[in-house]
Design a protein around this motif. Structure first.
Motif, PDB file in Angstrom:
ATOM      1  N   SER C 155      97.509 -42.309   4.662  1.00 48.43           N
ATOM      2  CA  SER C 155      96.670 -42.389   3.455  1.00 48.43           C
ATOM      3  C   SER C 155      95.330 -41.711   3.699  1.00 48.43           C
ATOM      4  O   SER C 155      94.849 -40.949   2.856  1.00 48.43           O
ATOM      5  N   VAL C 156      94.709 -41.944   4.868  1.00 45.10           N
ATOM      6  CA  VAL C 156      93.386 -41.346   5.121  1.00 45.10           C
ATOM      7  C   VAL C 156      93.508 -39.821   5.110  1.00 45.10           C
ATOM      8  O   VAL C 156      92.753 -39.125   4.416  1.00 45.10           O
ATOM      9  N   SER C 157      94.537 -39.299   5.808  1.00 45.01           N
ATOM     10  CA  SER C 157      94.582 -37.825   5.891  1.00 45.01           C
ATOM     11  C   SER C 157      94.911 -37.237   4.524  1.00 45.01           C
ATOM     12  O   SER C 157      94.309 -36.234   4.120  1.00 45.01           O
ATOM     13  N   SER C 158      95.832 -37.871   3.756  1.00 42.11           N
ATOM     14  CA  SER C 158      96.126 -37.258   2.454  1.00 42.11           C
ATOM     15  C   SER C 158      94.932 -37.414   1.515  1.00 42.11           C
ATOM     16  O   SER C 158      94.641 -36.501   0.738  1.00 42.11           O
ATOM     17  N   ALA C 159      94.190 -38.536   1.615  1.00 45.53           N
ATOM     18  CA  ALA C 159      93.024 -38.685   0.723  1.00 45.53           C
ATOM     19  C   ALA C 159      91.980 -37.627   1.055  1.00 45.53           C
ATOM     20  O   ALA C 159      91.467 -36.937   0.172  1.00 45.53           O
ATOM     21  N   SER C 160      91.696 -37.451   2.366  1.00 49.21           N
ATOM     22  CA  SER C 160      90.634 -36.482   2.697  1.00 49.21           C
ATOM     23  C   SER C 160      91.066 -35.072   2.313  1.00 49.21           C
ATOM     24  O   SER C 160      90.300 -34.304   1.725  1.00 49.21           O
ATOM     25  N   LEU C 161      92.350 -34.745   2.577  1.00 50.17           N
ATOM     26  CA  LEU C 161      92.823 -33.403   2.198  1.00 50.17           C
ATOM     27  C   LEU C 161      92.771 -33.246   0.677  1.00 50.17           C
ATOM     28  O   LEU C 161      92.344 -32.220   0.149  1.00 50.17           O
ATOM     29  N   GLY C 162      93.163 -34.310  -0.052  1.00 45.93           N
ATOM     30  CA  GLY C 162      93.184 -34.230  -1.512  1.00 45.93           C
ATOM     31  C   GLY C 162      91.791 -34.004  -2.077  1.00 45.93           C
ATOM     32  O   GLY C 162      91.591 -33.170  -2.966  1.00 45.93           O
ATOM     33  N   THR C 225      89.813 -36.379  10.630  1.00 48.78           N
ATOM     34  CA  THR C 225      88.400 -36.100  10.960  1.00 48.78           C
ATOM     35  C   THR C 225      88.061 -34.661  10.584  1.00 48.78           C
ATOM     36  O   THR C 225      86.969 -34.391  10.068  1.00 48.78           O
ATOM     37  N   ILE C 226      89.030 -33.736  10.778  1.00 51.14           N
ATOM     38  CA  ILE C 226      88.723 -32.346  10.393  1.00 51.14           C
ATOM     39  C   ILE C 226      88.358 -32.305   8.920  1.00 51.14           C
ATOM     40  O   ILE C 226      87.326 -31.754   8.520  1.00 51.14           O
ATOM     41  N   PHE C 227      89.172 -32.941   8.083  1.00 52.58           N
ATOM     42  CA  PHE C 227      88.961 -32.765   6.641  1.00 52.58           C
ATOM     43  C   PHE C 227      87.799 -33.609   6.134  1.00 52.58           C
ATOM     44  O   PHE C 227      87.139 -33.252   5.159  1.00 52.58           O
ATOM     45  N   ILE C 228      87.524 -34.726   6.825  1.00 54.75           N
ATOM     46  CA  ILE C 228      86.343 -35.497   6.387  1.00 54.75           C
ATOM     47  C   ILE C 228      85.080 -34.706   6.705  1.00 54.75           C
ATOM     48  O   ILE C 228      84.168 -34.573   5.886  1.00 54.75           O
ATOM     49  N   THR C 229      85.024 -34.090   7.917  1.00 55.76           N
ATOM     50  CA  THR C 229      83.826 -33.284   8.225  1.00 55.76           C
ATOM     51  C   THR C 229      83.758 -32.088   7.287  1.00 55.76           C
ATOM     52  O   THR C 229      82.671 -31.685   6.854  1.00 55.76           O
ATOM     53  N   LEU C 230      84.933 -31.522   6.921  1.00 57.26           N
ATOM     54  CA  LEU C 230      84.910 -30.399   5.973  1.00 57.26           C
ATOM     55  C   LEU C 230      84.308 -30.860   4.653  1.00 57.26           C
ATOM     56  O   LEU C 230      83.429 -30.196   4.091  1.00 57.26           O
ATOM     57  N   ALA C 231      84.749 -32.041   4.168  1.00 55.63           N
ATOM     58  CA  ALA C 231      84.198 -32.546   2.904  1.00 55.63           C
ATOM     59  C   ALA C 231      82.694 -32.751   3.056  1.00 55.63           C
ATOM     60  O   ALA C 231      81.917 -32.451   2.148  1.00 55.63           O
ATOM     61  N   PHE C 232      82.296 -33.203   4.237  1.00 61.64           N
ATOM     62  CA  PHE C 232      80.867 -33.467   4.469  1.00 61.64           C
ATOM     63  C   PHE C 232      80.081 -32.161   4.441  1.00 61.64           C
ATOM     64  O   PHE C 232      79.049 -32.033   3.789  1.00 61.64           O
TER      65      PHE C 232
END
Lengths: 243, 223, 241, 54
Positions: C155-162, C225-232
């Motif tokens: 869920s975390v990885s699909s949410a951050s990617l989404g 973590t990659i995609f959360i930092t990308l969102a950040f």
């Protein structure tokens, strides 16, 4: 070369020179590629265990190398778009990123086709979940996603930034996919299919090298011609107000 | 308070605003007038930090020494009232008000809010969802939010659109109350009453230049 | 930046994070039917797979797990479909973006909210899946905990990617087509990791799975973590005009 | 390594070479056509005059 004489005369010098140069370069590299293919098809002997089918190796491997090269080149230009202050240069890098992604798309579709053409006679199956083939399939899908995203974003200043981001993220994703498919295959099907020709003799490697060089030069020529067509087309649309 | 240096806004190749520079002191108010399509709304969006100009930059900051490009660094709170009032339609007026105020980290006294609602004629609708309000009433609700959040800079796009007679007087009353608290305004409006109320006026029609009709030499080299 | 400013900035960041989180929860709570609709959609998928594959074929554990992860993939895409839906509909994005809140809180709060939504949906899907598919493999608590941890990571990885994909396509047309096309290719790594890990977690563990497990876990932790930092990092760019 | 029906290998080998050649040629022709047509319309609409750089 490929331009009508009358049109060529009226072009300003700055545009005419590269157009003529890269047309001739395209012709030369096409000839060299034909020669390399002739070399691969007829001049070297058949392989011991695979007979003549292994000749697809030359075109498959060289096209695969070009596909991955242009894919990472698109990410490289995407990075440059971000670190470029000057508007015009950023637009130029965006054109290059777009063109190299298109080249990556064309070549990865070729990799998939030649891969299945090769799999059919040697392994009796049209598609094999080999890590290299699967990652070029995922690369192909990401290329299509990139082009669709570009096509569906009308606003130029925003499109440049998000296309750069998508190309960078896709280039991060390819090694992840390759690594995970490799791991995934070792869990499910231990290697039943024979590995590619490891015992490549001297002349096979030489011919492979020639083919690699020829295809790479051809892809550079194609890239430059396509780059000119994209930048001219987008400049024309911008000046007509389509943004 | 806010100053722009040689801003130019471009839609494709058509340059709507060509190197416009102006600066706004704290507490003063500026009216943007001009024909339709002269870039009033996009200029407001650029000043609000929602969009980026194609050339030039916008500087926020009390004194010119430590100006920053991004309003957040100078923790300058600016409120952007867009042409269409922005509310969660399913939530009640008070909940939307609370959301606006918590975004700007401000608190308010319920009696003061009730008094404002009654002055705007919305006292009955305080707890009903915003969906049931008409456009004029939604406009008044945005004005109430503006006066309660007390931003340093208020960017309003057509604040008097859809307001009736006493609506406009209510709007001017709100603006005067904000002016007392040293709030600076930039208002894009066609309403003469609002334009006369503002201290100075900036006509945007004169800044658009005819389209550049030749590919610059530099770009050709990159082709 | 003296210590006081950093401290107050951090507190302000967390405060606005909670604000956006609460506001998306409130707008979600008002439109609860969205969540229930996605759950009914997942039950339809739960029926679809046995009808398609035949009931005796889905007795085998790998097939059951495959069906579960395929259903979770579609549930993730559908629930991500209305990621900024309420803000778009109410044009509240402009208010959030011009207010002095840091822009990254909007996206990180959305990631947290969507993780909770997808994870809650996966709990119910897991319950009905183990009933409808007669899953016997969940016999010990450690199995269950490992499986739930996998669904949480999914869920975390699909949410951050989404959220990253939604930020990218915020100004483009035909979003419905673009989101799945941009979502699935980037999700392949996670899907492979999650499916093979759940396989080895639930006892069907061939020899090489033990070696594979350590690397899969790192992939599953590195990916979000990659995609959360990308969102950040990309927050200022996302909703620019 | 049993004989994988090598008798029909020519189809696959020549097929793949011809396929790659066709795709490359089609792509080149498309790129050239787009370039020439946009060059022609740029000239007609007078965007490429040798004016000084604005």
């Amino acid at each position: 070369m490929f331009l009508s004489k009358s049109l060529f005369q009226t072009l300003p010098k700055v545009v005419a020179k590269p157009v003529r140069f890269w047309d001739t370069f395209l012709l030369l590299s096409a000839l060299m590629q034909l020669f390399a293919w002739y070399f691969a098809l007829f001049l070297i002997g058949a392989d011991t265990d695979q007979g003549d089918v292994y000749r697809i190796l030359f075109v498959h491997v060289s096209v695969a190398w070009c596909a991955f090269f242009w894919f990472f080149a698109s990410a490289f230009f995407g990075l440059r778009v971000f670190f470029q202050r000057d508007q015009q240069k950023a637009k130029a890098h965006d054109f290059s990123s777009h063109t190299s992604m298109e080249m990556a798309l064309v070549f990865s579709s070729l990799v998939l086709m030649t891969g299945s053409f090769w799999g059919r006679p040697t392994w009796g199956v049209w598609w094999d979940w080999d890590p290299r083939l699967t990652s070029s399939l995922v690369l192909f899908l990401m290329g299509c996603g990139y082009l669709l995203l570009r096509y569906f974003t009308p606003q130029a200043s925003y499109r440049i930034k998000i296309s750069a981001i998508v190309s960078i993220i896709s280039s991060i994703n390819v090694p992840i996919v390759y690594y995970s498919v490799n791991l995934w295959r070792s869990v499910h099907q231990p290697q039943t299919f024979v590995q590619r020709t490891h015992n490549a003799s001297g002349d096979i490697q030489l011919v492979l090298l020639i083919n690699l060089m020829a295809t790479f030069l051809l892809s550079i020529a194609l890239y430059k011609v396509r780059r000119q067509s994209i930048s001219l087309q987008e400049t024309l649309q911008e000046f007509r107000g389509y943004q | 308070m806010i100053s722009c240096e040689s801003i130019s806004i471009q839609f494709g190749s058509e340059v709507v605003v060509e190197n416009l520079s102006f600066s706004l002191q704290k507490g003063s108010s500026l009216a943007l007038i001009g024909p339709n399509g002269c870039g009033k709304t996009s200029l407001l969006k650029i000043l609000a930090g929602l969009a980026r100009p194609s050339h030039g930059q916008v500087l926020y900051g009390t004194d010119t020494k430590n100006n920053h490009e991004n309003p957040l660094q100078k923790n300058l709170s600016c409120l952007y009232l867009s042409a269409l009032p922005a509310f969660f339609l399913d939530q009640s007026c008070l909940e939307n008000l609370n959301l606006y105020l918590s975004c700007y980290n401000k608190t308010y006294h319920i009696d003061y809010a009730r008094e404002l609602f009654s002055k705007a004629g919305l006292s009955k609708k305080m707890n009903s969802p915003v969906r049931t309000l008409s456009t004029g009433q939604k406009r008044k609700l945005t004005l109430i939010c503006a006066v309660l959040t007390l931003p340093d800079l208020l960017l309003a796009d057509e604040p008097s659109l859809g307001l009736d007679k006493n609506g406009v007087t209510f709007c001017l009353e709100i603006f005067n109350k904000l002016k007392e608290n040293n709030v600076s305004f930039i208002i894009a409006s066609h309403d003469d009453v609002i334009v006369k109320w503002c201290s100075d006026v900036l006509p945007l029609g004169s800044f658009s230049s005819q389209t550049r009709n030749a590919v610059p030499k530099k770009l050709m080299a990159i082709l | 930046m003296n210590e006081f400013v950093v401290h107050s900035q951090l507190r302000w960041w967390v405060r606005s994070f909670l604000l956006v989180f609460k506001s998306s929860f409130r707008s979600f709570w008002i439109r609860k039917s969205f969540w229930f609709g996605i759950f009914v959609f997942s039950v339809c998928l739960l029926i679809l797979f046995p009808f398609a594959l035949g009931t005796e074929f889905i007795q085998k554990l790998p097939v059951q797990l495959g069906c579960f992860w395929a259903i979770m993939e579609f549930v993730a895409v559908v629930s991500l479909g209305q990621c900024f839906y309420f803000e778009y509909e109410a044009m509240m994005l402009d208010v959030f973006l011009t207010s002095p809140m840091p822009k990254s809180t909007l996206f990180i709060a959305k990631i947290a909210f969507l993780t909770v939504q997808i994870f809650s949906l996966s709990l119910f899907v897991f319950l009905f899946w183990s009933i409808l598919f007669h899953v016997q493999a969940i016999h010990s608590v450690t199995n269950l905990v490992c499986f739930l941890l996998l669904t949480f990571l999914f869920s975390v990885s699909s949410a951050s990617l989404g959220v990253v994909v939604h930020g990218l396509t915020s100004r483009s047309l035909a979003k419905e087509i673009l989101h799945p096309i941009l979502f699935f290719p980037f999700q392949t790594g996670v899907l492979l990791g999650v499916s093979s890990l759940s396989l080895s977690c639930l006892g069907f563990a061939p020899l090489s799975a033990v070696w594979g497990q350590a690397t899969w876990w790192t992939l599953l932790f590195v990916y979000p973590t990659i995609f959360i930092t990308l969102a950040f990092l990309l927050a200022p760019i996302f909703f620019e005009e | 390594m049993s004989d994988y029906g090598n008798s029909a290998w020519q189809w696959f080998v020549y097929g793949s070479y011809v396929f790659v050649a066709c795709v490359v040629v089609v792509f080149a022709i498309y790129a050239l056509k787009v370039r020439n047509s946009s060059l022609k319309s740029l000239l007609q609409e007078g965007f490429l005059e040798n004016k000084e750089d604005q």
